[in-house]
Design an enzyme around this catalytic site. Structure first.
Site, PDB file in Angstrom:
ATOM      1  N   THR A   1      21.785  21.456   7.312  1.00 32.74           N
ATOM      2  CA  THR A   1      21.215  20.174   7.744  1.00 32.74           C
ATOM      3  C   THR A   1      19.756  20.435   8.096  1.00 32.74           C
ATOM      4  O   THR A   1      19.273  21.560   7.953  1.00 32.74           O
ATOM      5  CB  THR A   1      21.976  19.607   8.964  1.00 32.74           C
TER       6      THR A   1
ATOM      7  N   ARG B   1      13.044  31.239   3.002  1.00 32.18           N
ATOM      8  CA  ARG B   1      12.019  30.199   3.159  1.00 32.18           C
ATOM      9  C   ARG B   1      12.656  29.021   3.863  1.00 32.18           C
ATOM     10  O   ARG B   1      13.801  28.660   3.573  1.00 32.18           O
ATOM     11  CB  ARG B   1      11.541  29.698   1.781  1.00 32.18           C
TER      12      ARG B   1
ATOM     13  N   HIS C   1      24.307  33.080   7.446  1.00 28.50           N
ATOM     14  CA  HIS C   1      23.351  33.570   8.444  1.00 28.50           C
ATOM     15  C   HIS C   1      23.988  34.726   9.201  1.00 28.50           C
ATOM     16  O   HIS C   1      25.162  34.651   9.586  1.00 28.50           O
ATOM     17  CB  HIS C   1      22.976  32.433   9.398  1.00 28.50           C
TER      18      HIS C   1
ATOM     19  N   ASP D   1      19.089  26.803  10.673  1.00 30.68           N
ATOM     20  CA  ASP D   1      20.289  27.580  11.012  1.00 30.68           C
ATOM     21  C   ASP D   1      21.269  26.791  11.882  1.00 30.68           C
ATOM     22  O   ASP D   1      21.920  27.336  12.779  1.00 30.68           O
ATOM     23  CB  ASP D   1      19.910  28.903  11.699  1.00 30.68           C
TER      24      ASP D   1
ATOM     25  N   SER E   1      27.922  33.793   9.893  1.00 25.99           N
ATOM     26  CA  SER E   1      28.391  32.406   9.830  1.00 25.99           C
ATOM     27  C   SER E   1      28.003  31.784   8.496  1.00 25.99           C
ATOM     28  O   SER E   1      26.864  31.946   8.049  1.00 25.99           O
ATOM     29  CB  SER E   1      27.729  31.556  10.926  1.00 25.99           C
TER      30      SER E   1
ATOM     31  N   ASN F   1      24.834  39.425  -1.317  1.00 26.79           N
ATOM     32  CA  ASN F   1      25.753  38.272  -1.241  1.00 26.79           C
ATOM     33  C   ASN F   1      25.929  37.623  -2.614  1.00 26.79           C
ATOM     34  O   ASN F   1      27.025  37.212  -2.979  1.00 26.79           O
ATOM     35  CB  ASN F   1      25.238  37.247  -0.224  1.00 26.79           C
TER      36      ASN F   1
ATOM     37  N   ASN G   1      24.662  27.805   3.452  1.00 34.82           N
ATOM     38  CA  ASN G   1      23.846  28.953   3.855  1.00 34.82           C
ATOM     39  C   ASN G   1      24.747  29.976   4.537  1.00 34.82           C
ATOM     40  O   ASN G   1      25.777  29.628   5.113  1.00 34.82           O
ATOM     41  CB  ASN G   1      22.763  28.500   4.844  1.00 34.82           C
TER      42      ASN G   1
HETATM   43  C1  GAR Z   1      22.032  38.473   4.690  1.00 32.69           C
HETATM   44  O1  GAR Z   1      22.354  39.212   5.834  1.00 32.69           O
HETATM   45  C2  GAR Z   1      21.964  36.998   5.028  1.00 32.69           C
HETATM   46  O2  GAR Z   1      22.914  36.608   5.997  1.00 32.69           O
HETATM   47  C3  GAR Z   1      20.575  36.884   5.590  1.00 32.69           C
HETATM   48  O3  GAR Z   1      19.790  37.682   4.728  1.00 32.69           O
HETATM   49  C4  GAR Z   1      20.605  38.750   4.226  1.00 32.69           C
HETATM   50  C5  GAR Z   1      20.485  38.749   2.723  1.00 32.69           C
HETATM   51  O4  GAR Z   1      21.120  39.873   2.188  1.00 32.69           O
HETATM   52  N1  GAR Z   1      20.117  35.532   5.615  1.00 32.69           N
HETATM   53  C6  GAR Z   1      19.327  35.034   6.571  1.00 32.69           C
HETATM   54  O5  GAR Z   1      18.881  35.711   7.479  1.00 32.69           O
HETATM   55  C7  GAR Z   1      19.011  33.561   6.430  1.00 32.69           C
HETATM   56  N2  GAR Z   1      18.561  33.020   7.670  1.00 32.69           N
HETATM   57  P1  GAR Z   1      21.389  39.955   0.614  1.00 32.69           P
HETATM   58  O6  GAR Z   1      20.087  39.623  -0.078  1.00 32.69           O
HETATM   59  O7  GAR Z   1      21.793  41.380   0.409  1.00 32.69           O
HETATM   60  O8  GAR Z   1      22.479  38.963   0.279  1.00 32.69           O
END
Ligand code: GAR
Length: 219
Positions: A143, A93, A111, A147, A138, A16, A109
Protein backbone atom coordinates in the site's frame (compact mmCIF):
# COMPACT_ATOMS: atom_id res chain seq x y z
CA UNK A 1 -7.03 -22.79 -15.66
CA UNK A 2 -4.45 -20.57 -17.36
CA UNK A 3 -1.08 -20.22 -15.67
CA UNK A 4 -0.76 -17.11 -13.54
CA UNK A 5 1.66 -14.58 -14.99
CA UNK A 6 4.22 -12.80 -12.86
CA UNK A 7 6.57 -9.85 -13.25
CA UNK A 8 9.40 -9.65 -10.72
CA UNK A 9 11.32 -6.48 -9.78
CA UNK A 10 14.81 -6.87 -8.30
CA UNK A 11 17.75 -4.67 -7.35
CA UNK A 12 20.16 -7.17 -5.84
CA UNK A 13 21.32 -10.75 -5.74
CA UNK A 14 17.90 -12.16 -6.56
CA UNK A 15 17.91 -15.14 -4.21
CA UNK A 16 14.17 -14.65 -3.64
CA UNK A 17 13.68 -14.56 -7.42
CA UNK A 18 15.63 -17.84 -7.58
CA UNK A 19 13.32 -19.38 -4.97
CA UNK A 20 10.33 -18.43 -7.15
CA UNK A 21 12.02 -19.80 -10.30
CA UNK A 22 12.79 -23.05 -8.45
CA UNK A 23 9.24 -23.36 -7.09
CA UNK A 24 7.92 -23.08 -10.66
CA UNK A 25 10.48 -25.59 -11.97
CA UNK A 26 9.63 -28.03 -9.18
CA UNK A 27 5.92 -27.64 -9.95
CA UNK A 28 5.16 -26.24 -6.53
CA UNK A 29 3.92 -23.06 -8.19
CA UNK A 30 1.85 -23.03 -11.37
CA UNK A 31 2.94 -19.72 -12.82
CA UNK A 32 5.09 -18.11 -15.47
CA UNK A 33 7.53 -15.26 -14.91
CA UNK A 34 6.98 -12.99 -17.92
CA UNK A 35 9.83 -10.63 -17.12
CA UNK A 36 12.37 -9.57 -14.54
CA UNK A 37 13.06 -5.85 -14.27
CA UNK A 38 15.95 -4.24 -12.42
CA UNK A 39 17.04 -0.66 -11.76
CA UNK A 40 20.61 -1.95 -11.44
CA UNK A 41 22.51 -3.32 -14.39
CA UNK A 42 24.75 -5.46 -12.17
CA UNK A 43 21.90 -7.06 -10.22
CA UNK A 44 22.52 -10.77 -9.74
CA UNK A 45 18.77 -11.21 -10.24
CA UNK A 46 19.13 -10.27 -13.93
CA UNK A 47 21.74 -13.01 -14.38
CA UNK A 48 19.55 -15.55 -12.62
CA UNK A 49 16.61 -14.61 -14.83
CA UNK A 50 18.65 -14.81 -18.02
CA UNK A 51 19.98 -18.25 -16.99
CA UNK A 52 16.39 -19.41 -16.54
CA UNK A 53 15.45 -18.10 -20.01
CA UNK A 54 13.32 -15.26 -18.64
CA UNK A 55 13.13 -11.93 -20.43
CA UNK A 56 15.08 -9.22 -18.56
CA UNK A 57 14.91 -5.43 -18.54
CA UNK A 58 17.33 -2.96 -17.02
CA UNK A 59 15.96 0.53 -16.45
CA UNK A 60 18.39 3.03 -15.00
CA UNK A 61 16.47 5.16 -12.52
CA UNK A 62 19.17 7.85 -12.61
CA UNK A 63 18.20 8.60 -16.22
CA UNK A 64 14.70 9.76 -15.26
CA UNK A 65 13.82 13.23 -14.00
CA UNK A 66 11.48 11.99 -11.28
CA UNK A 67 10.35 8.92 -9.39
CA UNK A 68 7.05 9.12 -11.29
CA UNK A 69 8.79 9.17 -14.68
CA UNK A 70 10.89 6.12 -13.77
CA UNK A 71 7.83 4.28 -12.49
CA UNK A 72 5.95 5.14 -15.70
CA UNK A 73 8.79 3.59 -17.72
CA UNK A 74 8.44 0.40 -15.69
CA UNK A 75 4.67 0.43 -16.17
CA UNK A 76 5.19 0.63 -19.93
CA UNK A 77 7.12 -2.62 -19.77
CA UNK A 78 4.85 -4.32 -17.25
CA UNK A 79 1.38 -3.52 -18.60
CA UNK A 80 1.59 -5.25 -22.01
CA UNK A 81 2.56 -8.42 -20.12
CA UNK A 82 -0.74 -8.31 -18.19
CA UNK A 83 0.64 -9.82 -15.00
CA UNK A 84 -1.65 -11.29 -12.35
CA UNK A 85 0.95 -10.30 -9.79
CA UNK A 86 3.84 -7.84 -9.62
CA UNK A 87 6.44 -9.08 -7.15
CA UNK A 88 9.00 -6.92 -5.38
CA UNK A 89 11.92 -9.22 -4.57
CA UNK A 90 14.61 -7.05 -3.04
CA UNK A 91 13.60 -4.05 -5.15
CA UNK A 92 15.26 -1.19 -3.30
CA UNK A 93 13.43 1.82 -4.73
CA UNK A 94 10.51 3.56 -3.12
CA UNK A 95 7.57 3.41 -5.52
CA UNK A 96 5.33 6.33 -6.42
CA UNK A 97 1.70 6.41 -5.31
CA UNK A 98 0.67 6.23 -8.97
CA UNK A 99 2.56 2.93 -9.44
CA UNK A 100 1.18 1.44 -6.24
CA UNK A 101 -2.36 2.49 -7.10
CA UNK A 102 -2.04 1.11 -10.63
CA UNK A 103 -1.12 -2.37 -9.34
CA UNK A 104 -3.11 -2.29 -6.13
CA UNK A 105 -4.36 -5.70 -4.98
CA UNK A 106 -1.69 -7.39 -7.11
CA UNK A 107 1.57 -6.01 -5.72
CA UNK A 108 3.50 -8.10 -3.17
CA UNK A 109 6.64 -7.31 -1.21
CA UNK A 110 8.94 -9.23 1.09
CA UNK A 111 10.68 -7.42 3.92
CA UNK A 112 13.38 -8.75 6.26
CA UNK A 113 11.74 -8.04 9.61
CA UNK A 114 8.71 -8.95 11.64
CA UNK A 115 6.68 -5.96 10.48
CA UNK A 116 5.52 -3.57 11.83
CA UNK A 117 8.97 -3.71 13.48
CA UNK A 118 11.91 -2.25 11.56
CA UNK A 119 10.59 -0.72 8.38
CA UNK A 120 13.26 0.51 5.98
CA UNK A 121 16.92 -0.55 5.97
CA UNK A 122 19.38 -2.29 8.34
CA UNK A 123 16.71 -4.43 9.94
CA UNK A 124 19.10 -7.20 11.05
CA UNK A 125 21.45 -4.87 12.91
CA UNK A 126 18.51 -3.22 14.62
CA UNK A 127 17.20 -6.58 15.87
CA UNK A 128 20.70 -7.38 17.25
CA UNK A 129 21.17 -3.95 18.82
CA UNK A 130 17.80 -4.17 20.55
CA UNK A 131 18.57 -7.69 21.86
CA UNK A 132 15.45 -9.07 20.25
CA UNK A 133 15.10 -12.78 20.96
CA UNK A 134 13.43 -13.31 17.58
CA UNK A 135 13.59 -11.66 14.17
CA UNK A 136 12.19 -12.72 10.83
CA UNK A 137 10.57 -11.85 7.52
CA UNK A 138 7.18 -10.68 6.32
CA UNK A 139 5.31 -10.90 3.03
CA UNK A 140 2.69 -8.20 2.52
CA UNK A 141 0.57 -6.56 -0.14
CA UNK A 142 1.91 -3.13 -0.93
CA UNK A 143 0.00 0.00 0.00
CA UNK A 144 1.01 3.62 -0.16
CA UNK A 145 2.87 3.60 3.16
CA UNK A 146 6.44 2.22 3.12
CA UNK A 147 6.76 -1.39 4.33
CA UNK A 148 3.16 -1.41 5.49
CA UNK A 149 0.11 -3.01 3.93
CA UNK A 150 -1.63 -6.16 5.06
CA UNK A 151 0.63 -8.96 6.22
CA UNK A 152 0.20 -12.29 4.48
CA UNK A 153 2.86 -14.61 5.96
CA UNK A 154 5.52 -14.11 8.61
CA UNK A 155 8.35 -16.42 9.61
CA UNK A 156 10.38 -16.05 12.80
CA UNK A 157 13.98 -17.02 13.41
CA UNK A 158 15.89 -16.98 16.70
CA UNK A 159 18.56 -14.32 17.21
CA UNK A 160 21.75 -15.94 18.58
CA UNK A 161 24.03 -14.12 21.02
CA UNK A 162 26.95 -14.33 18.57
CA UNK A 163 24.94 -13.25 15.50
CA UNK A 164 26.27 -10.62 13.15
CA UNK A 165 23.95 -8.76 10.79
CA UNK A 166 25.29 -11.07 8.08
CA UNK A 167 24.67 -14.37 9.88
CA UNK A 168 21.22 -13.22 10.93
CA UNK A 169 20.39 -12.05 7.39
CA UNK A 170 21.32 -15.50 6.06
CA UNK A 171 19.01 -17.21 8.58
CA UNK A 172 16.17 -14.84 7.65
CA UNK A 173 16.76 -15.25 3.90
CA UNK A 174 16.43 -19.02 4.26
CA UNK A 175 12.89 -18.47 5.58
CA UNK A 176 12.13 -15.81 2.96
CA UNK A 177 12.77 -18.42 0.29
CA UNK A 178 10.05 -20.61 1.82
CA UNK A 179 7.36 -18.03 2.50
CA UNK A 180 7.52 -15.93 -0.66
CA UNK A 181 6.70 -18.73 -3.12
CA UNK A 182 3.92 -19.86 -0.75
CA UNK A 183 2.30 -16.43 -0.60
CA UNK A 184 2.55 -16.13 -4.40
CA UNK A 185 0.96 -19.55 -4.79
CA UNK A 186 -1.99 -18.60 -2.54
CA UNK A 187 -2.56 -15.45 -4.60
CA UNK A 188 -2.20 -17.22 -7.95
CA UNK A 189 -4.64 -19.96 -6.93
CA UNK A 190 -7.19 -17.29 -6.07
CA UNK A 191 -7.21 -18.40 -2.44
CA UNK A 192 -5.72 -15.17 -1.15
CA UNK A 193 -6.97 -11.71 -2.04
CA UNK A 194 -6.65 -8.14 -0.83
CA UNK A 195 -9.87 -6.22 -1.47
CA UNK A 196 -8.34 -2.85 -0.60
CA UNK A 197 -9.42 -3.06 3.02
CA UNK A 198 -9.13 -6.62 4.13
CA UNK A 199 -7.20 -9.75 3.35
CA UNK A 200 -9.32 -12.74 2.46
CA UNK A 201 -8.15 -16.32 2.63
CA UNK A 202 -10.57 -18.78 1.10
CA UNK A 203 -13.12 -15.93 1.14
CA UNK A 204 -12.83 -15.53 4.93
CA UNK A 205 -11.27 -12.39 6.45
CA UNK A 206 -7.74 -13.11 7.62
CA UNK A 207 -7.38 -11.44 11.01
CA UNK A 208 -3.62 -11.79 11.28
CA UNK A 209 -0.69 -12.97 9.19
CA UNK A 210 -0.25 -16.67 8.55
CA UNK A 211 2.77 -18.03 10.43
CA UNK A 212 5.38 -20.31 8.89
CA UNK A 213 6.53 -22.63 11.66
CA UNK A 214 8.40 -25.92 11.47
CA UNK A 215 7.76 -26.22 7.74
CA UNK A 216 4.01 -25.57 8.01
CA UNK A 217 1.66 -22.67 7.48
CA UNK A 218 -0.35 -21.96 10.61
CA UNK A 219 -3.39 -19.73 10.74
C1 GAR B 1 15.81 -9.68 1.02
O1 GAR B 1 16.24 -9.90 2.33
C2 GAR B 1 14.53 -8.87 1.02
O2 GAR B 1 13.69 -9.18 2.11
C3 GAR B 1 15.07 -7.47 1.17
O3 GAR B 1 16.19 -7.45 0.31
C4 GAR B 1 16.76 -8.76 0.26
C5 GAR B 1 16.90 -9.15 -1.19
O4 GAR B 1 17.61 -10.35 -1.30
N1 GAR B 1 14.10 -6.49 0.80
C6 GAR B 1 13.99 -5.30 1.39
O5 GAR B 1 14.75 -4.93 2.27
C7 GAR B 1 12.86 -4.44 0.88
N2 GAR B 1 12.53 -3.42 1.82
P1 GAR B 1 17.64 -11.13 -2.70
O6 GAR B 1 18.01 -10.12 -3.76
O7 GAR B 1 18.70 -12.16 -2.50
O8 GAR B 1 16.26 -11.72 -2.93
Amino acid sequence: MEKASLVVLVSGSGSNLQAIIDAIKNQQLDAEIKAVISNREDAGGLQRAASAGIKTFFIDHSQYPSREAFDRAMMQIIDPLKPDLVILAGFMRILSSAFIEHYQHRLLNIHPSLLPKYKGLNTHQQAIDNHDPVHGASVHYVTDELDSGPLVIQAEVPVMTDDTAQSLAARVLHEEHKIYPLAIKLHCEGRLAFDGNRLLLDKQPLQKALQWQHGKLIQ
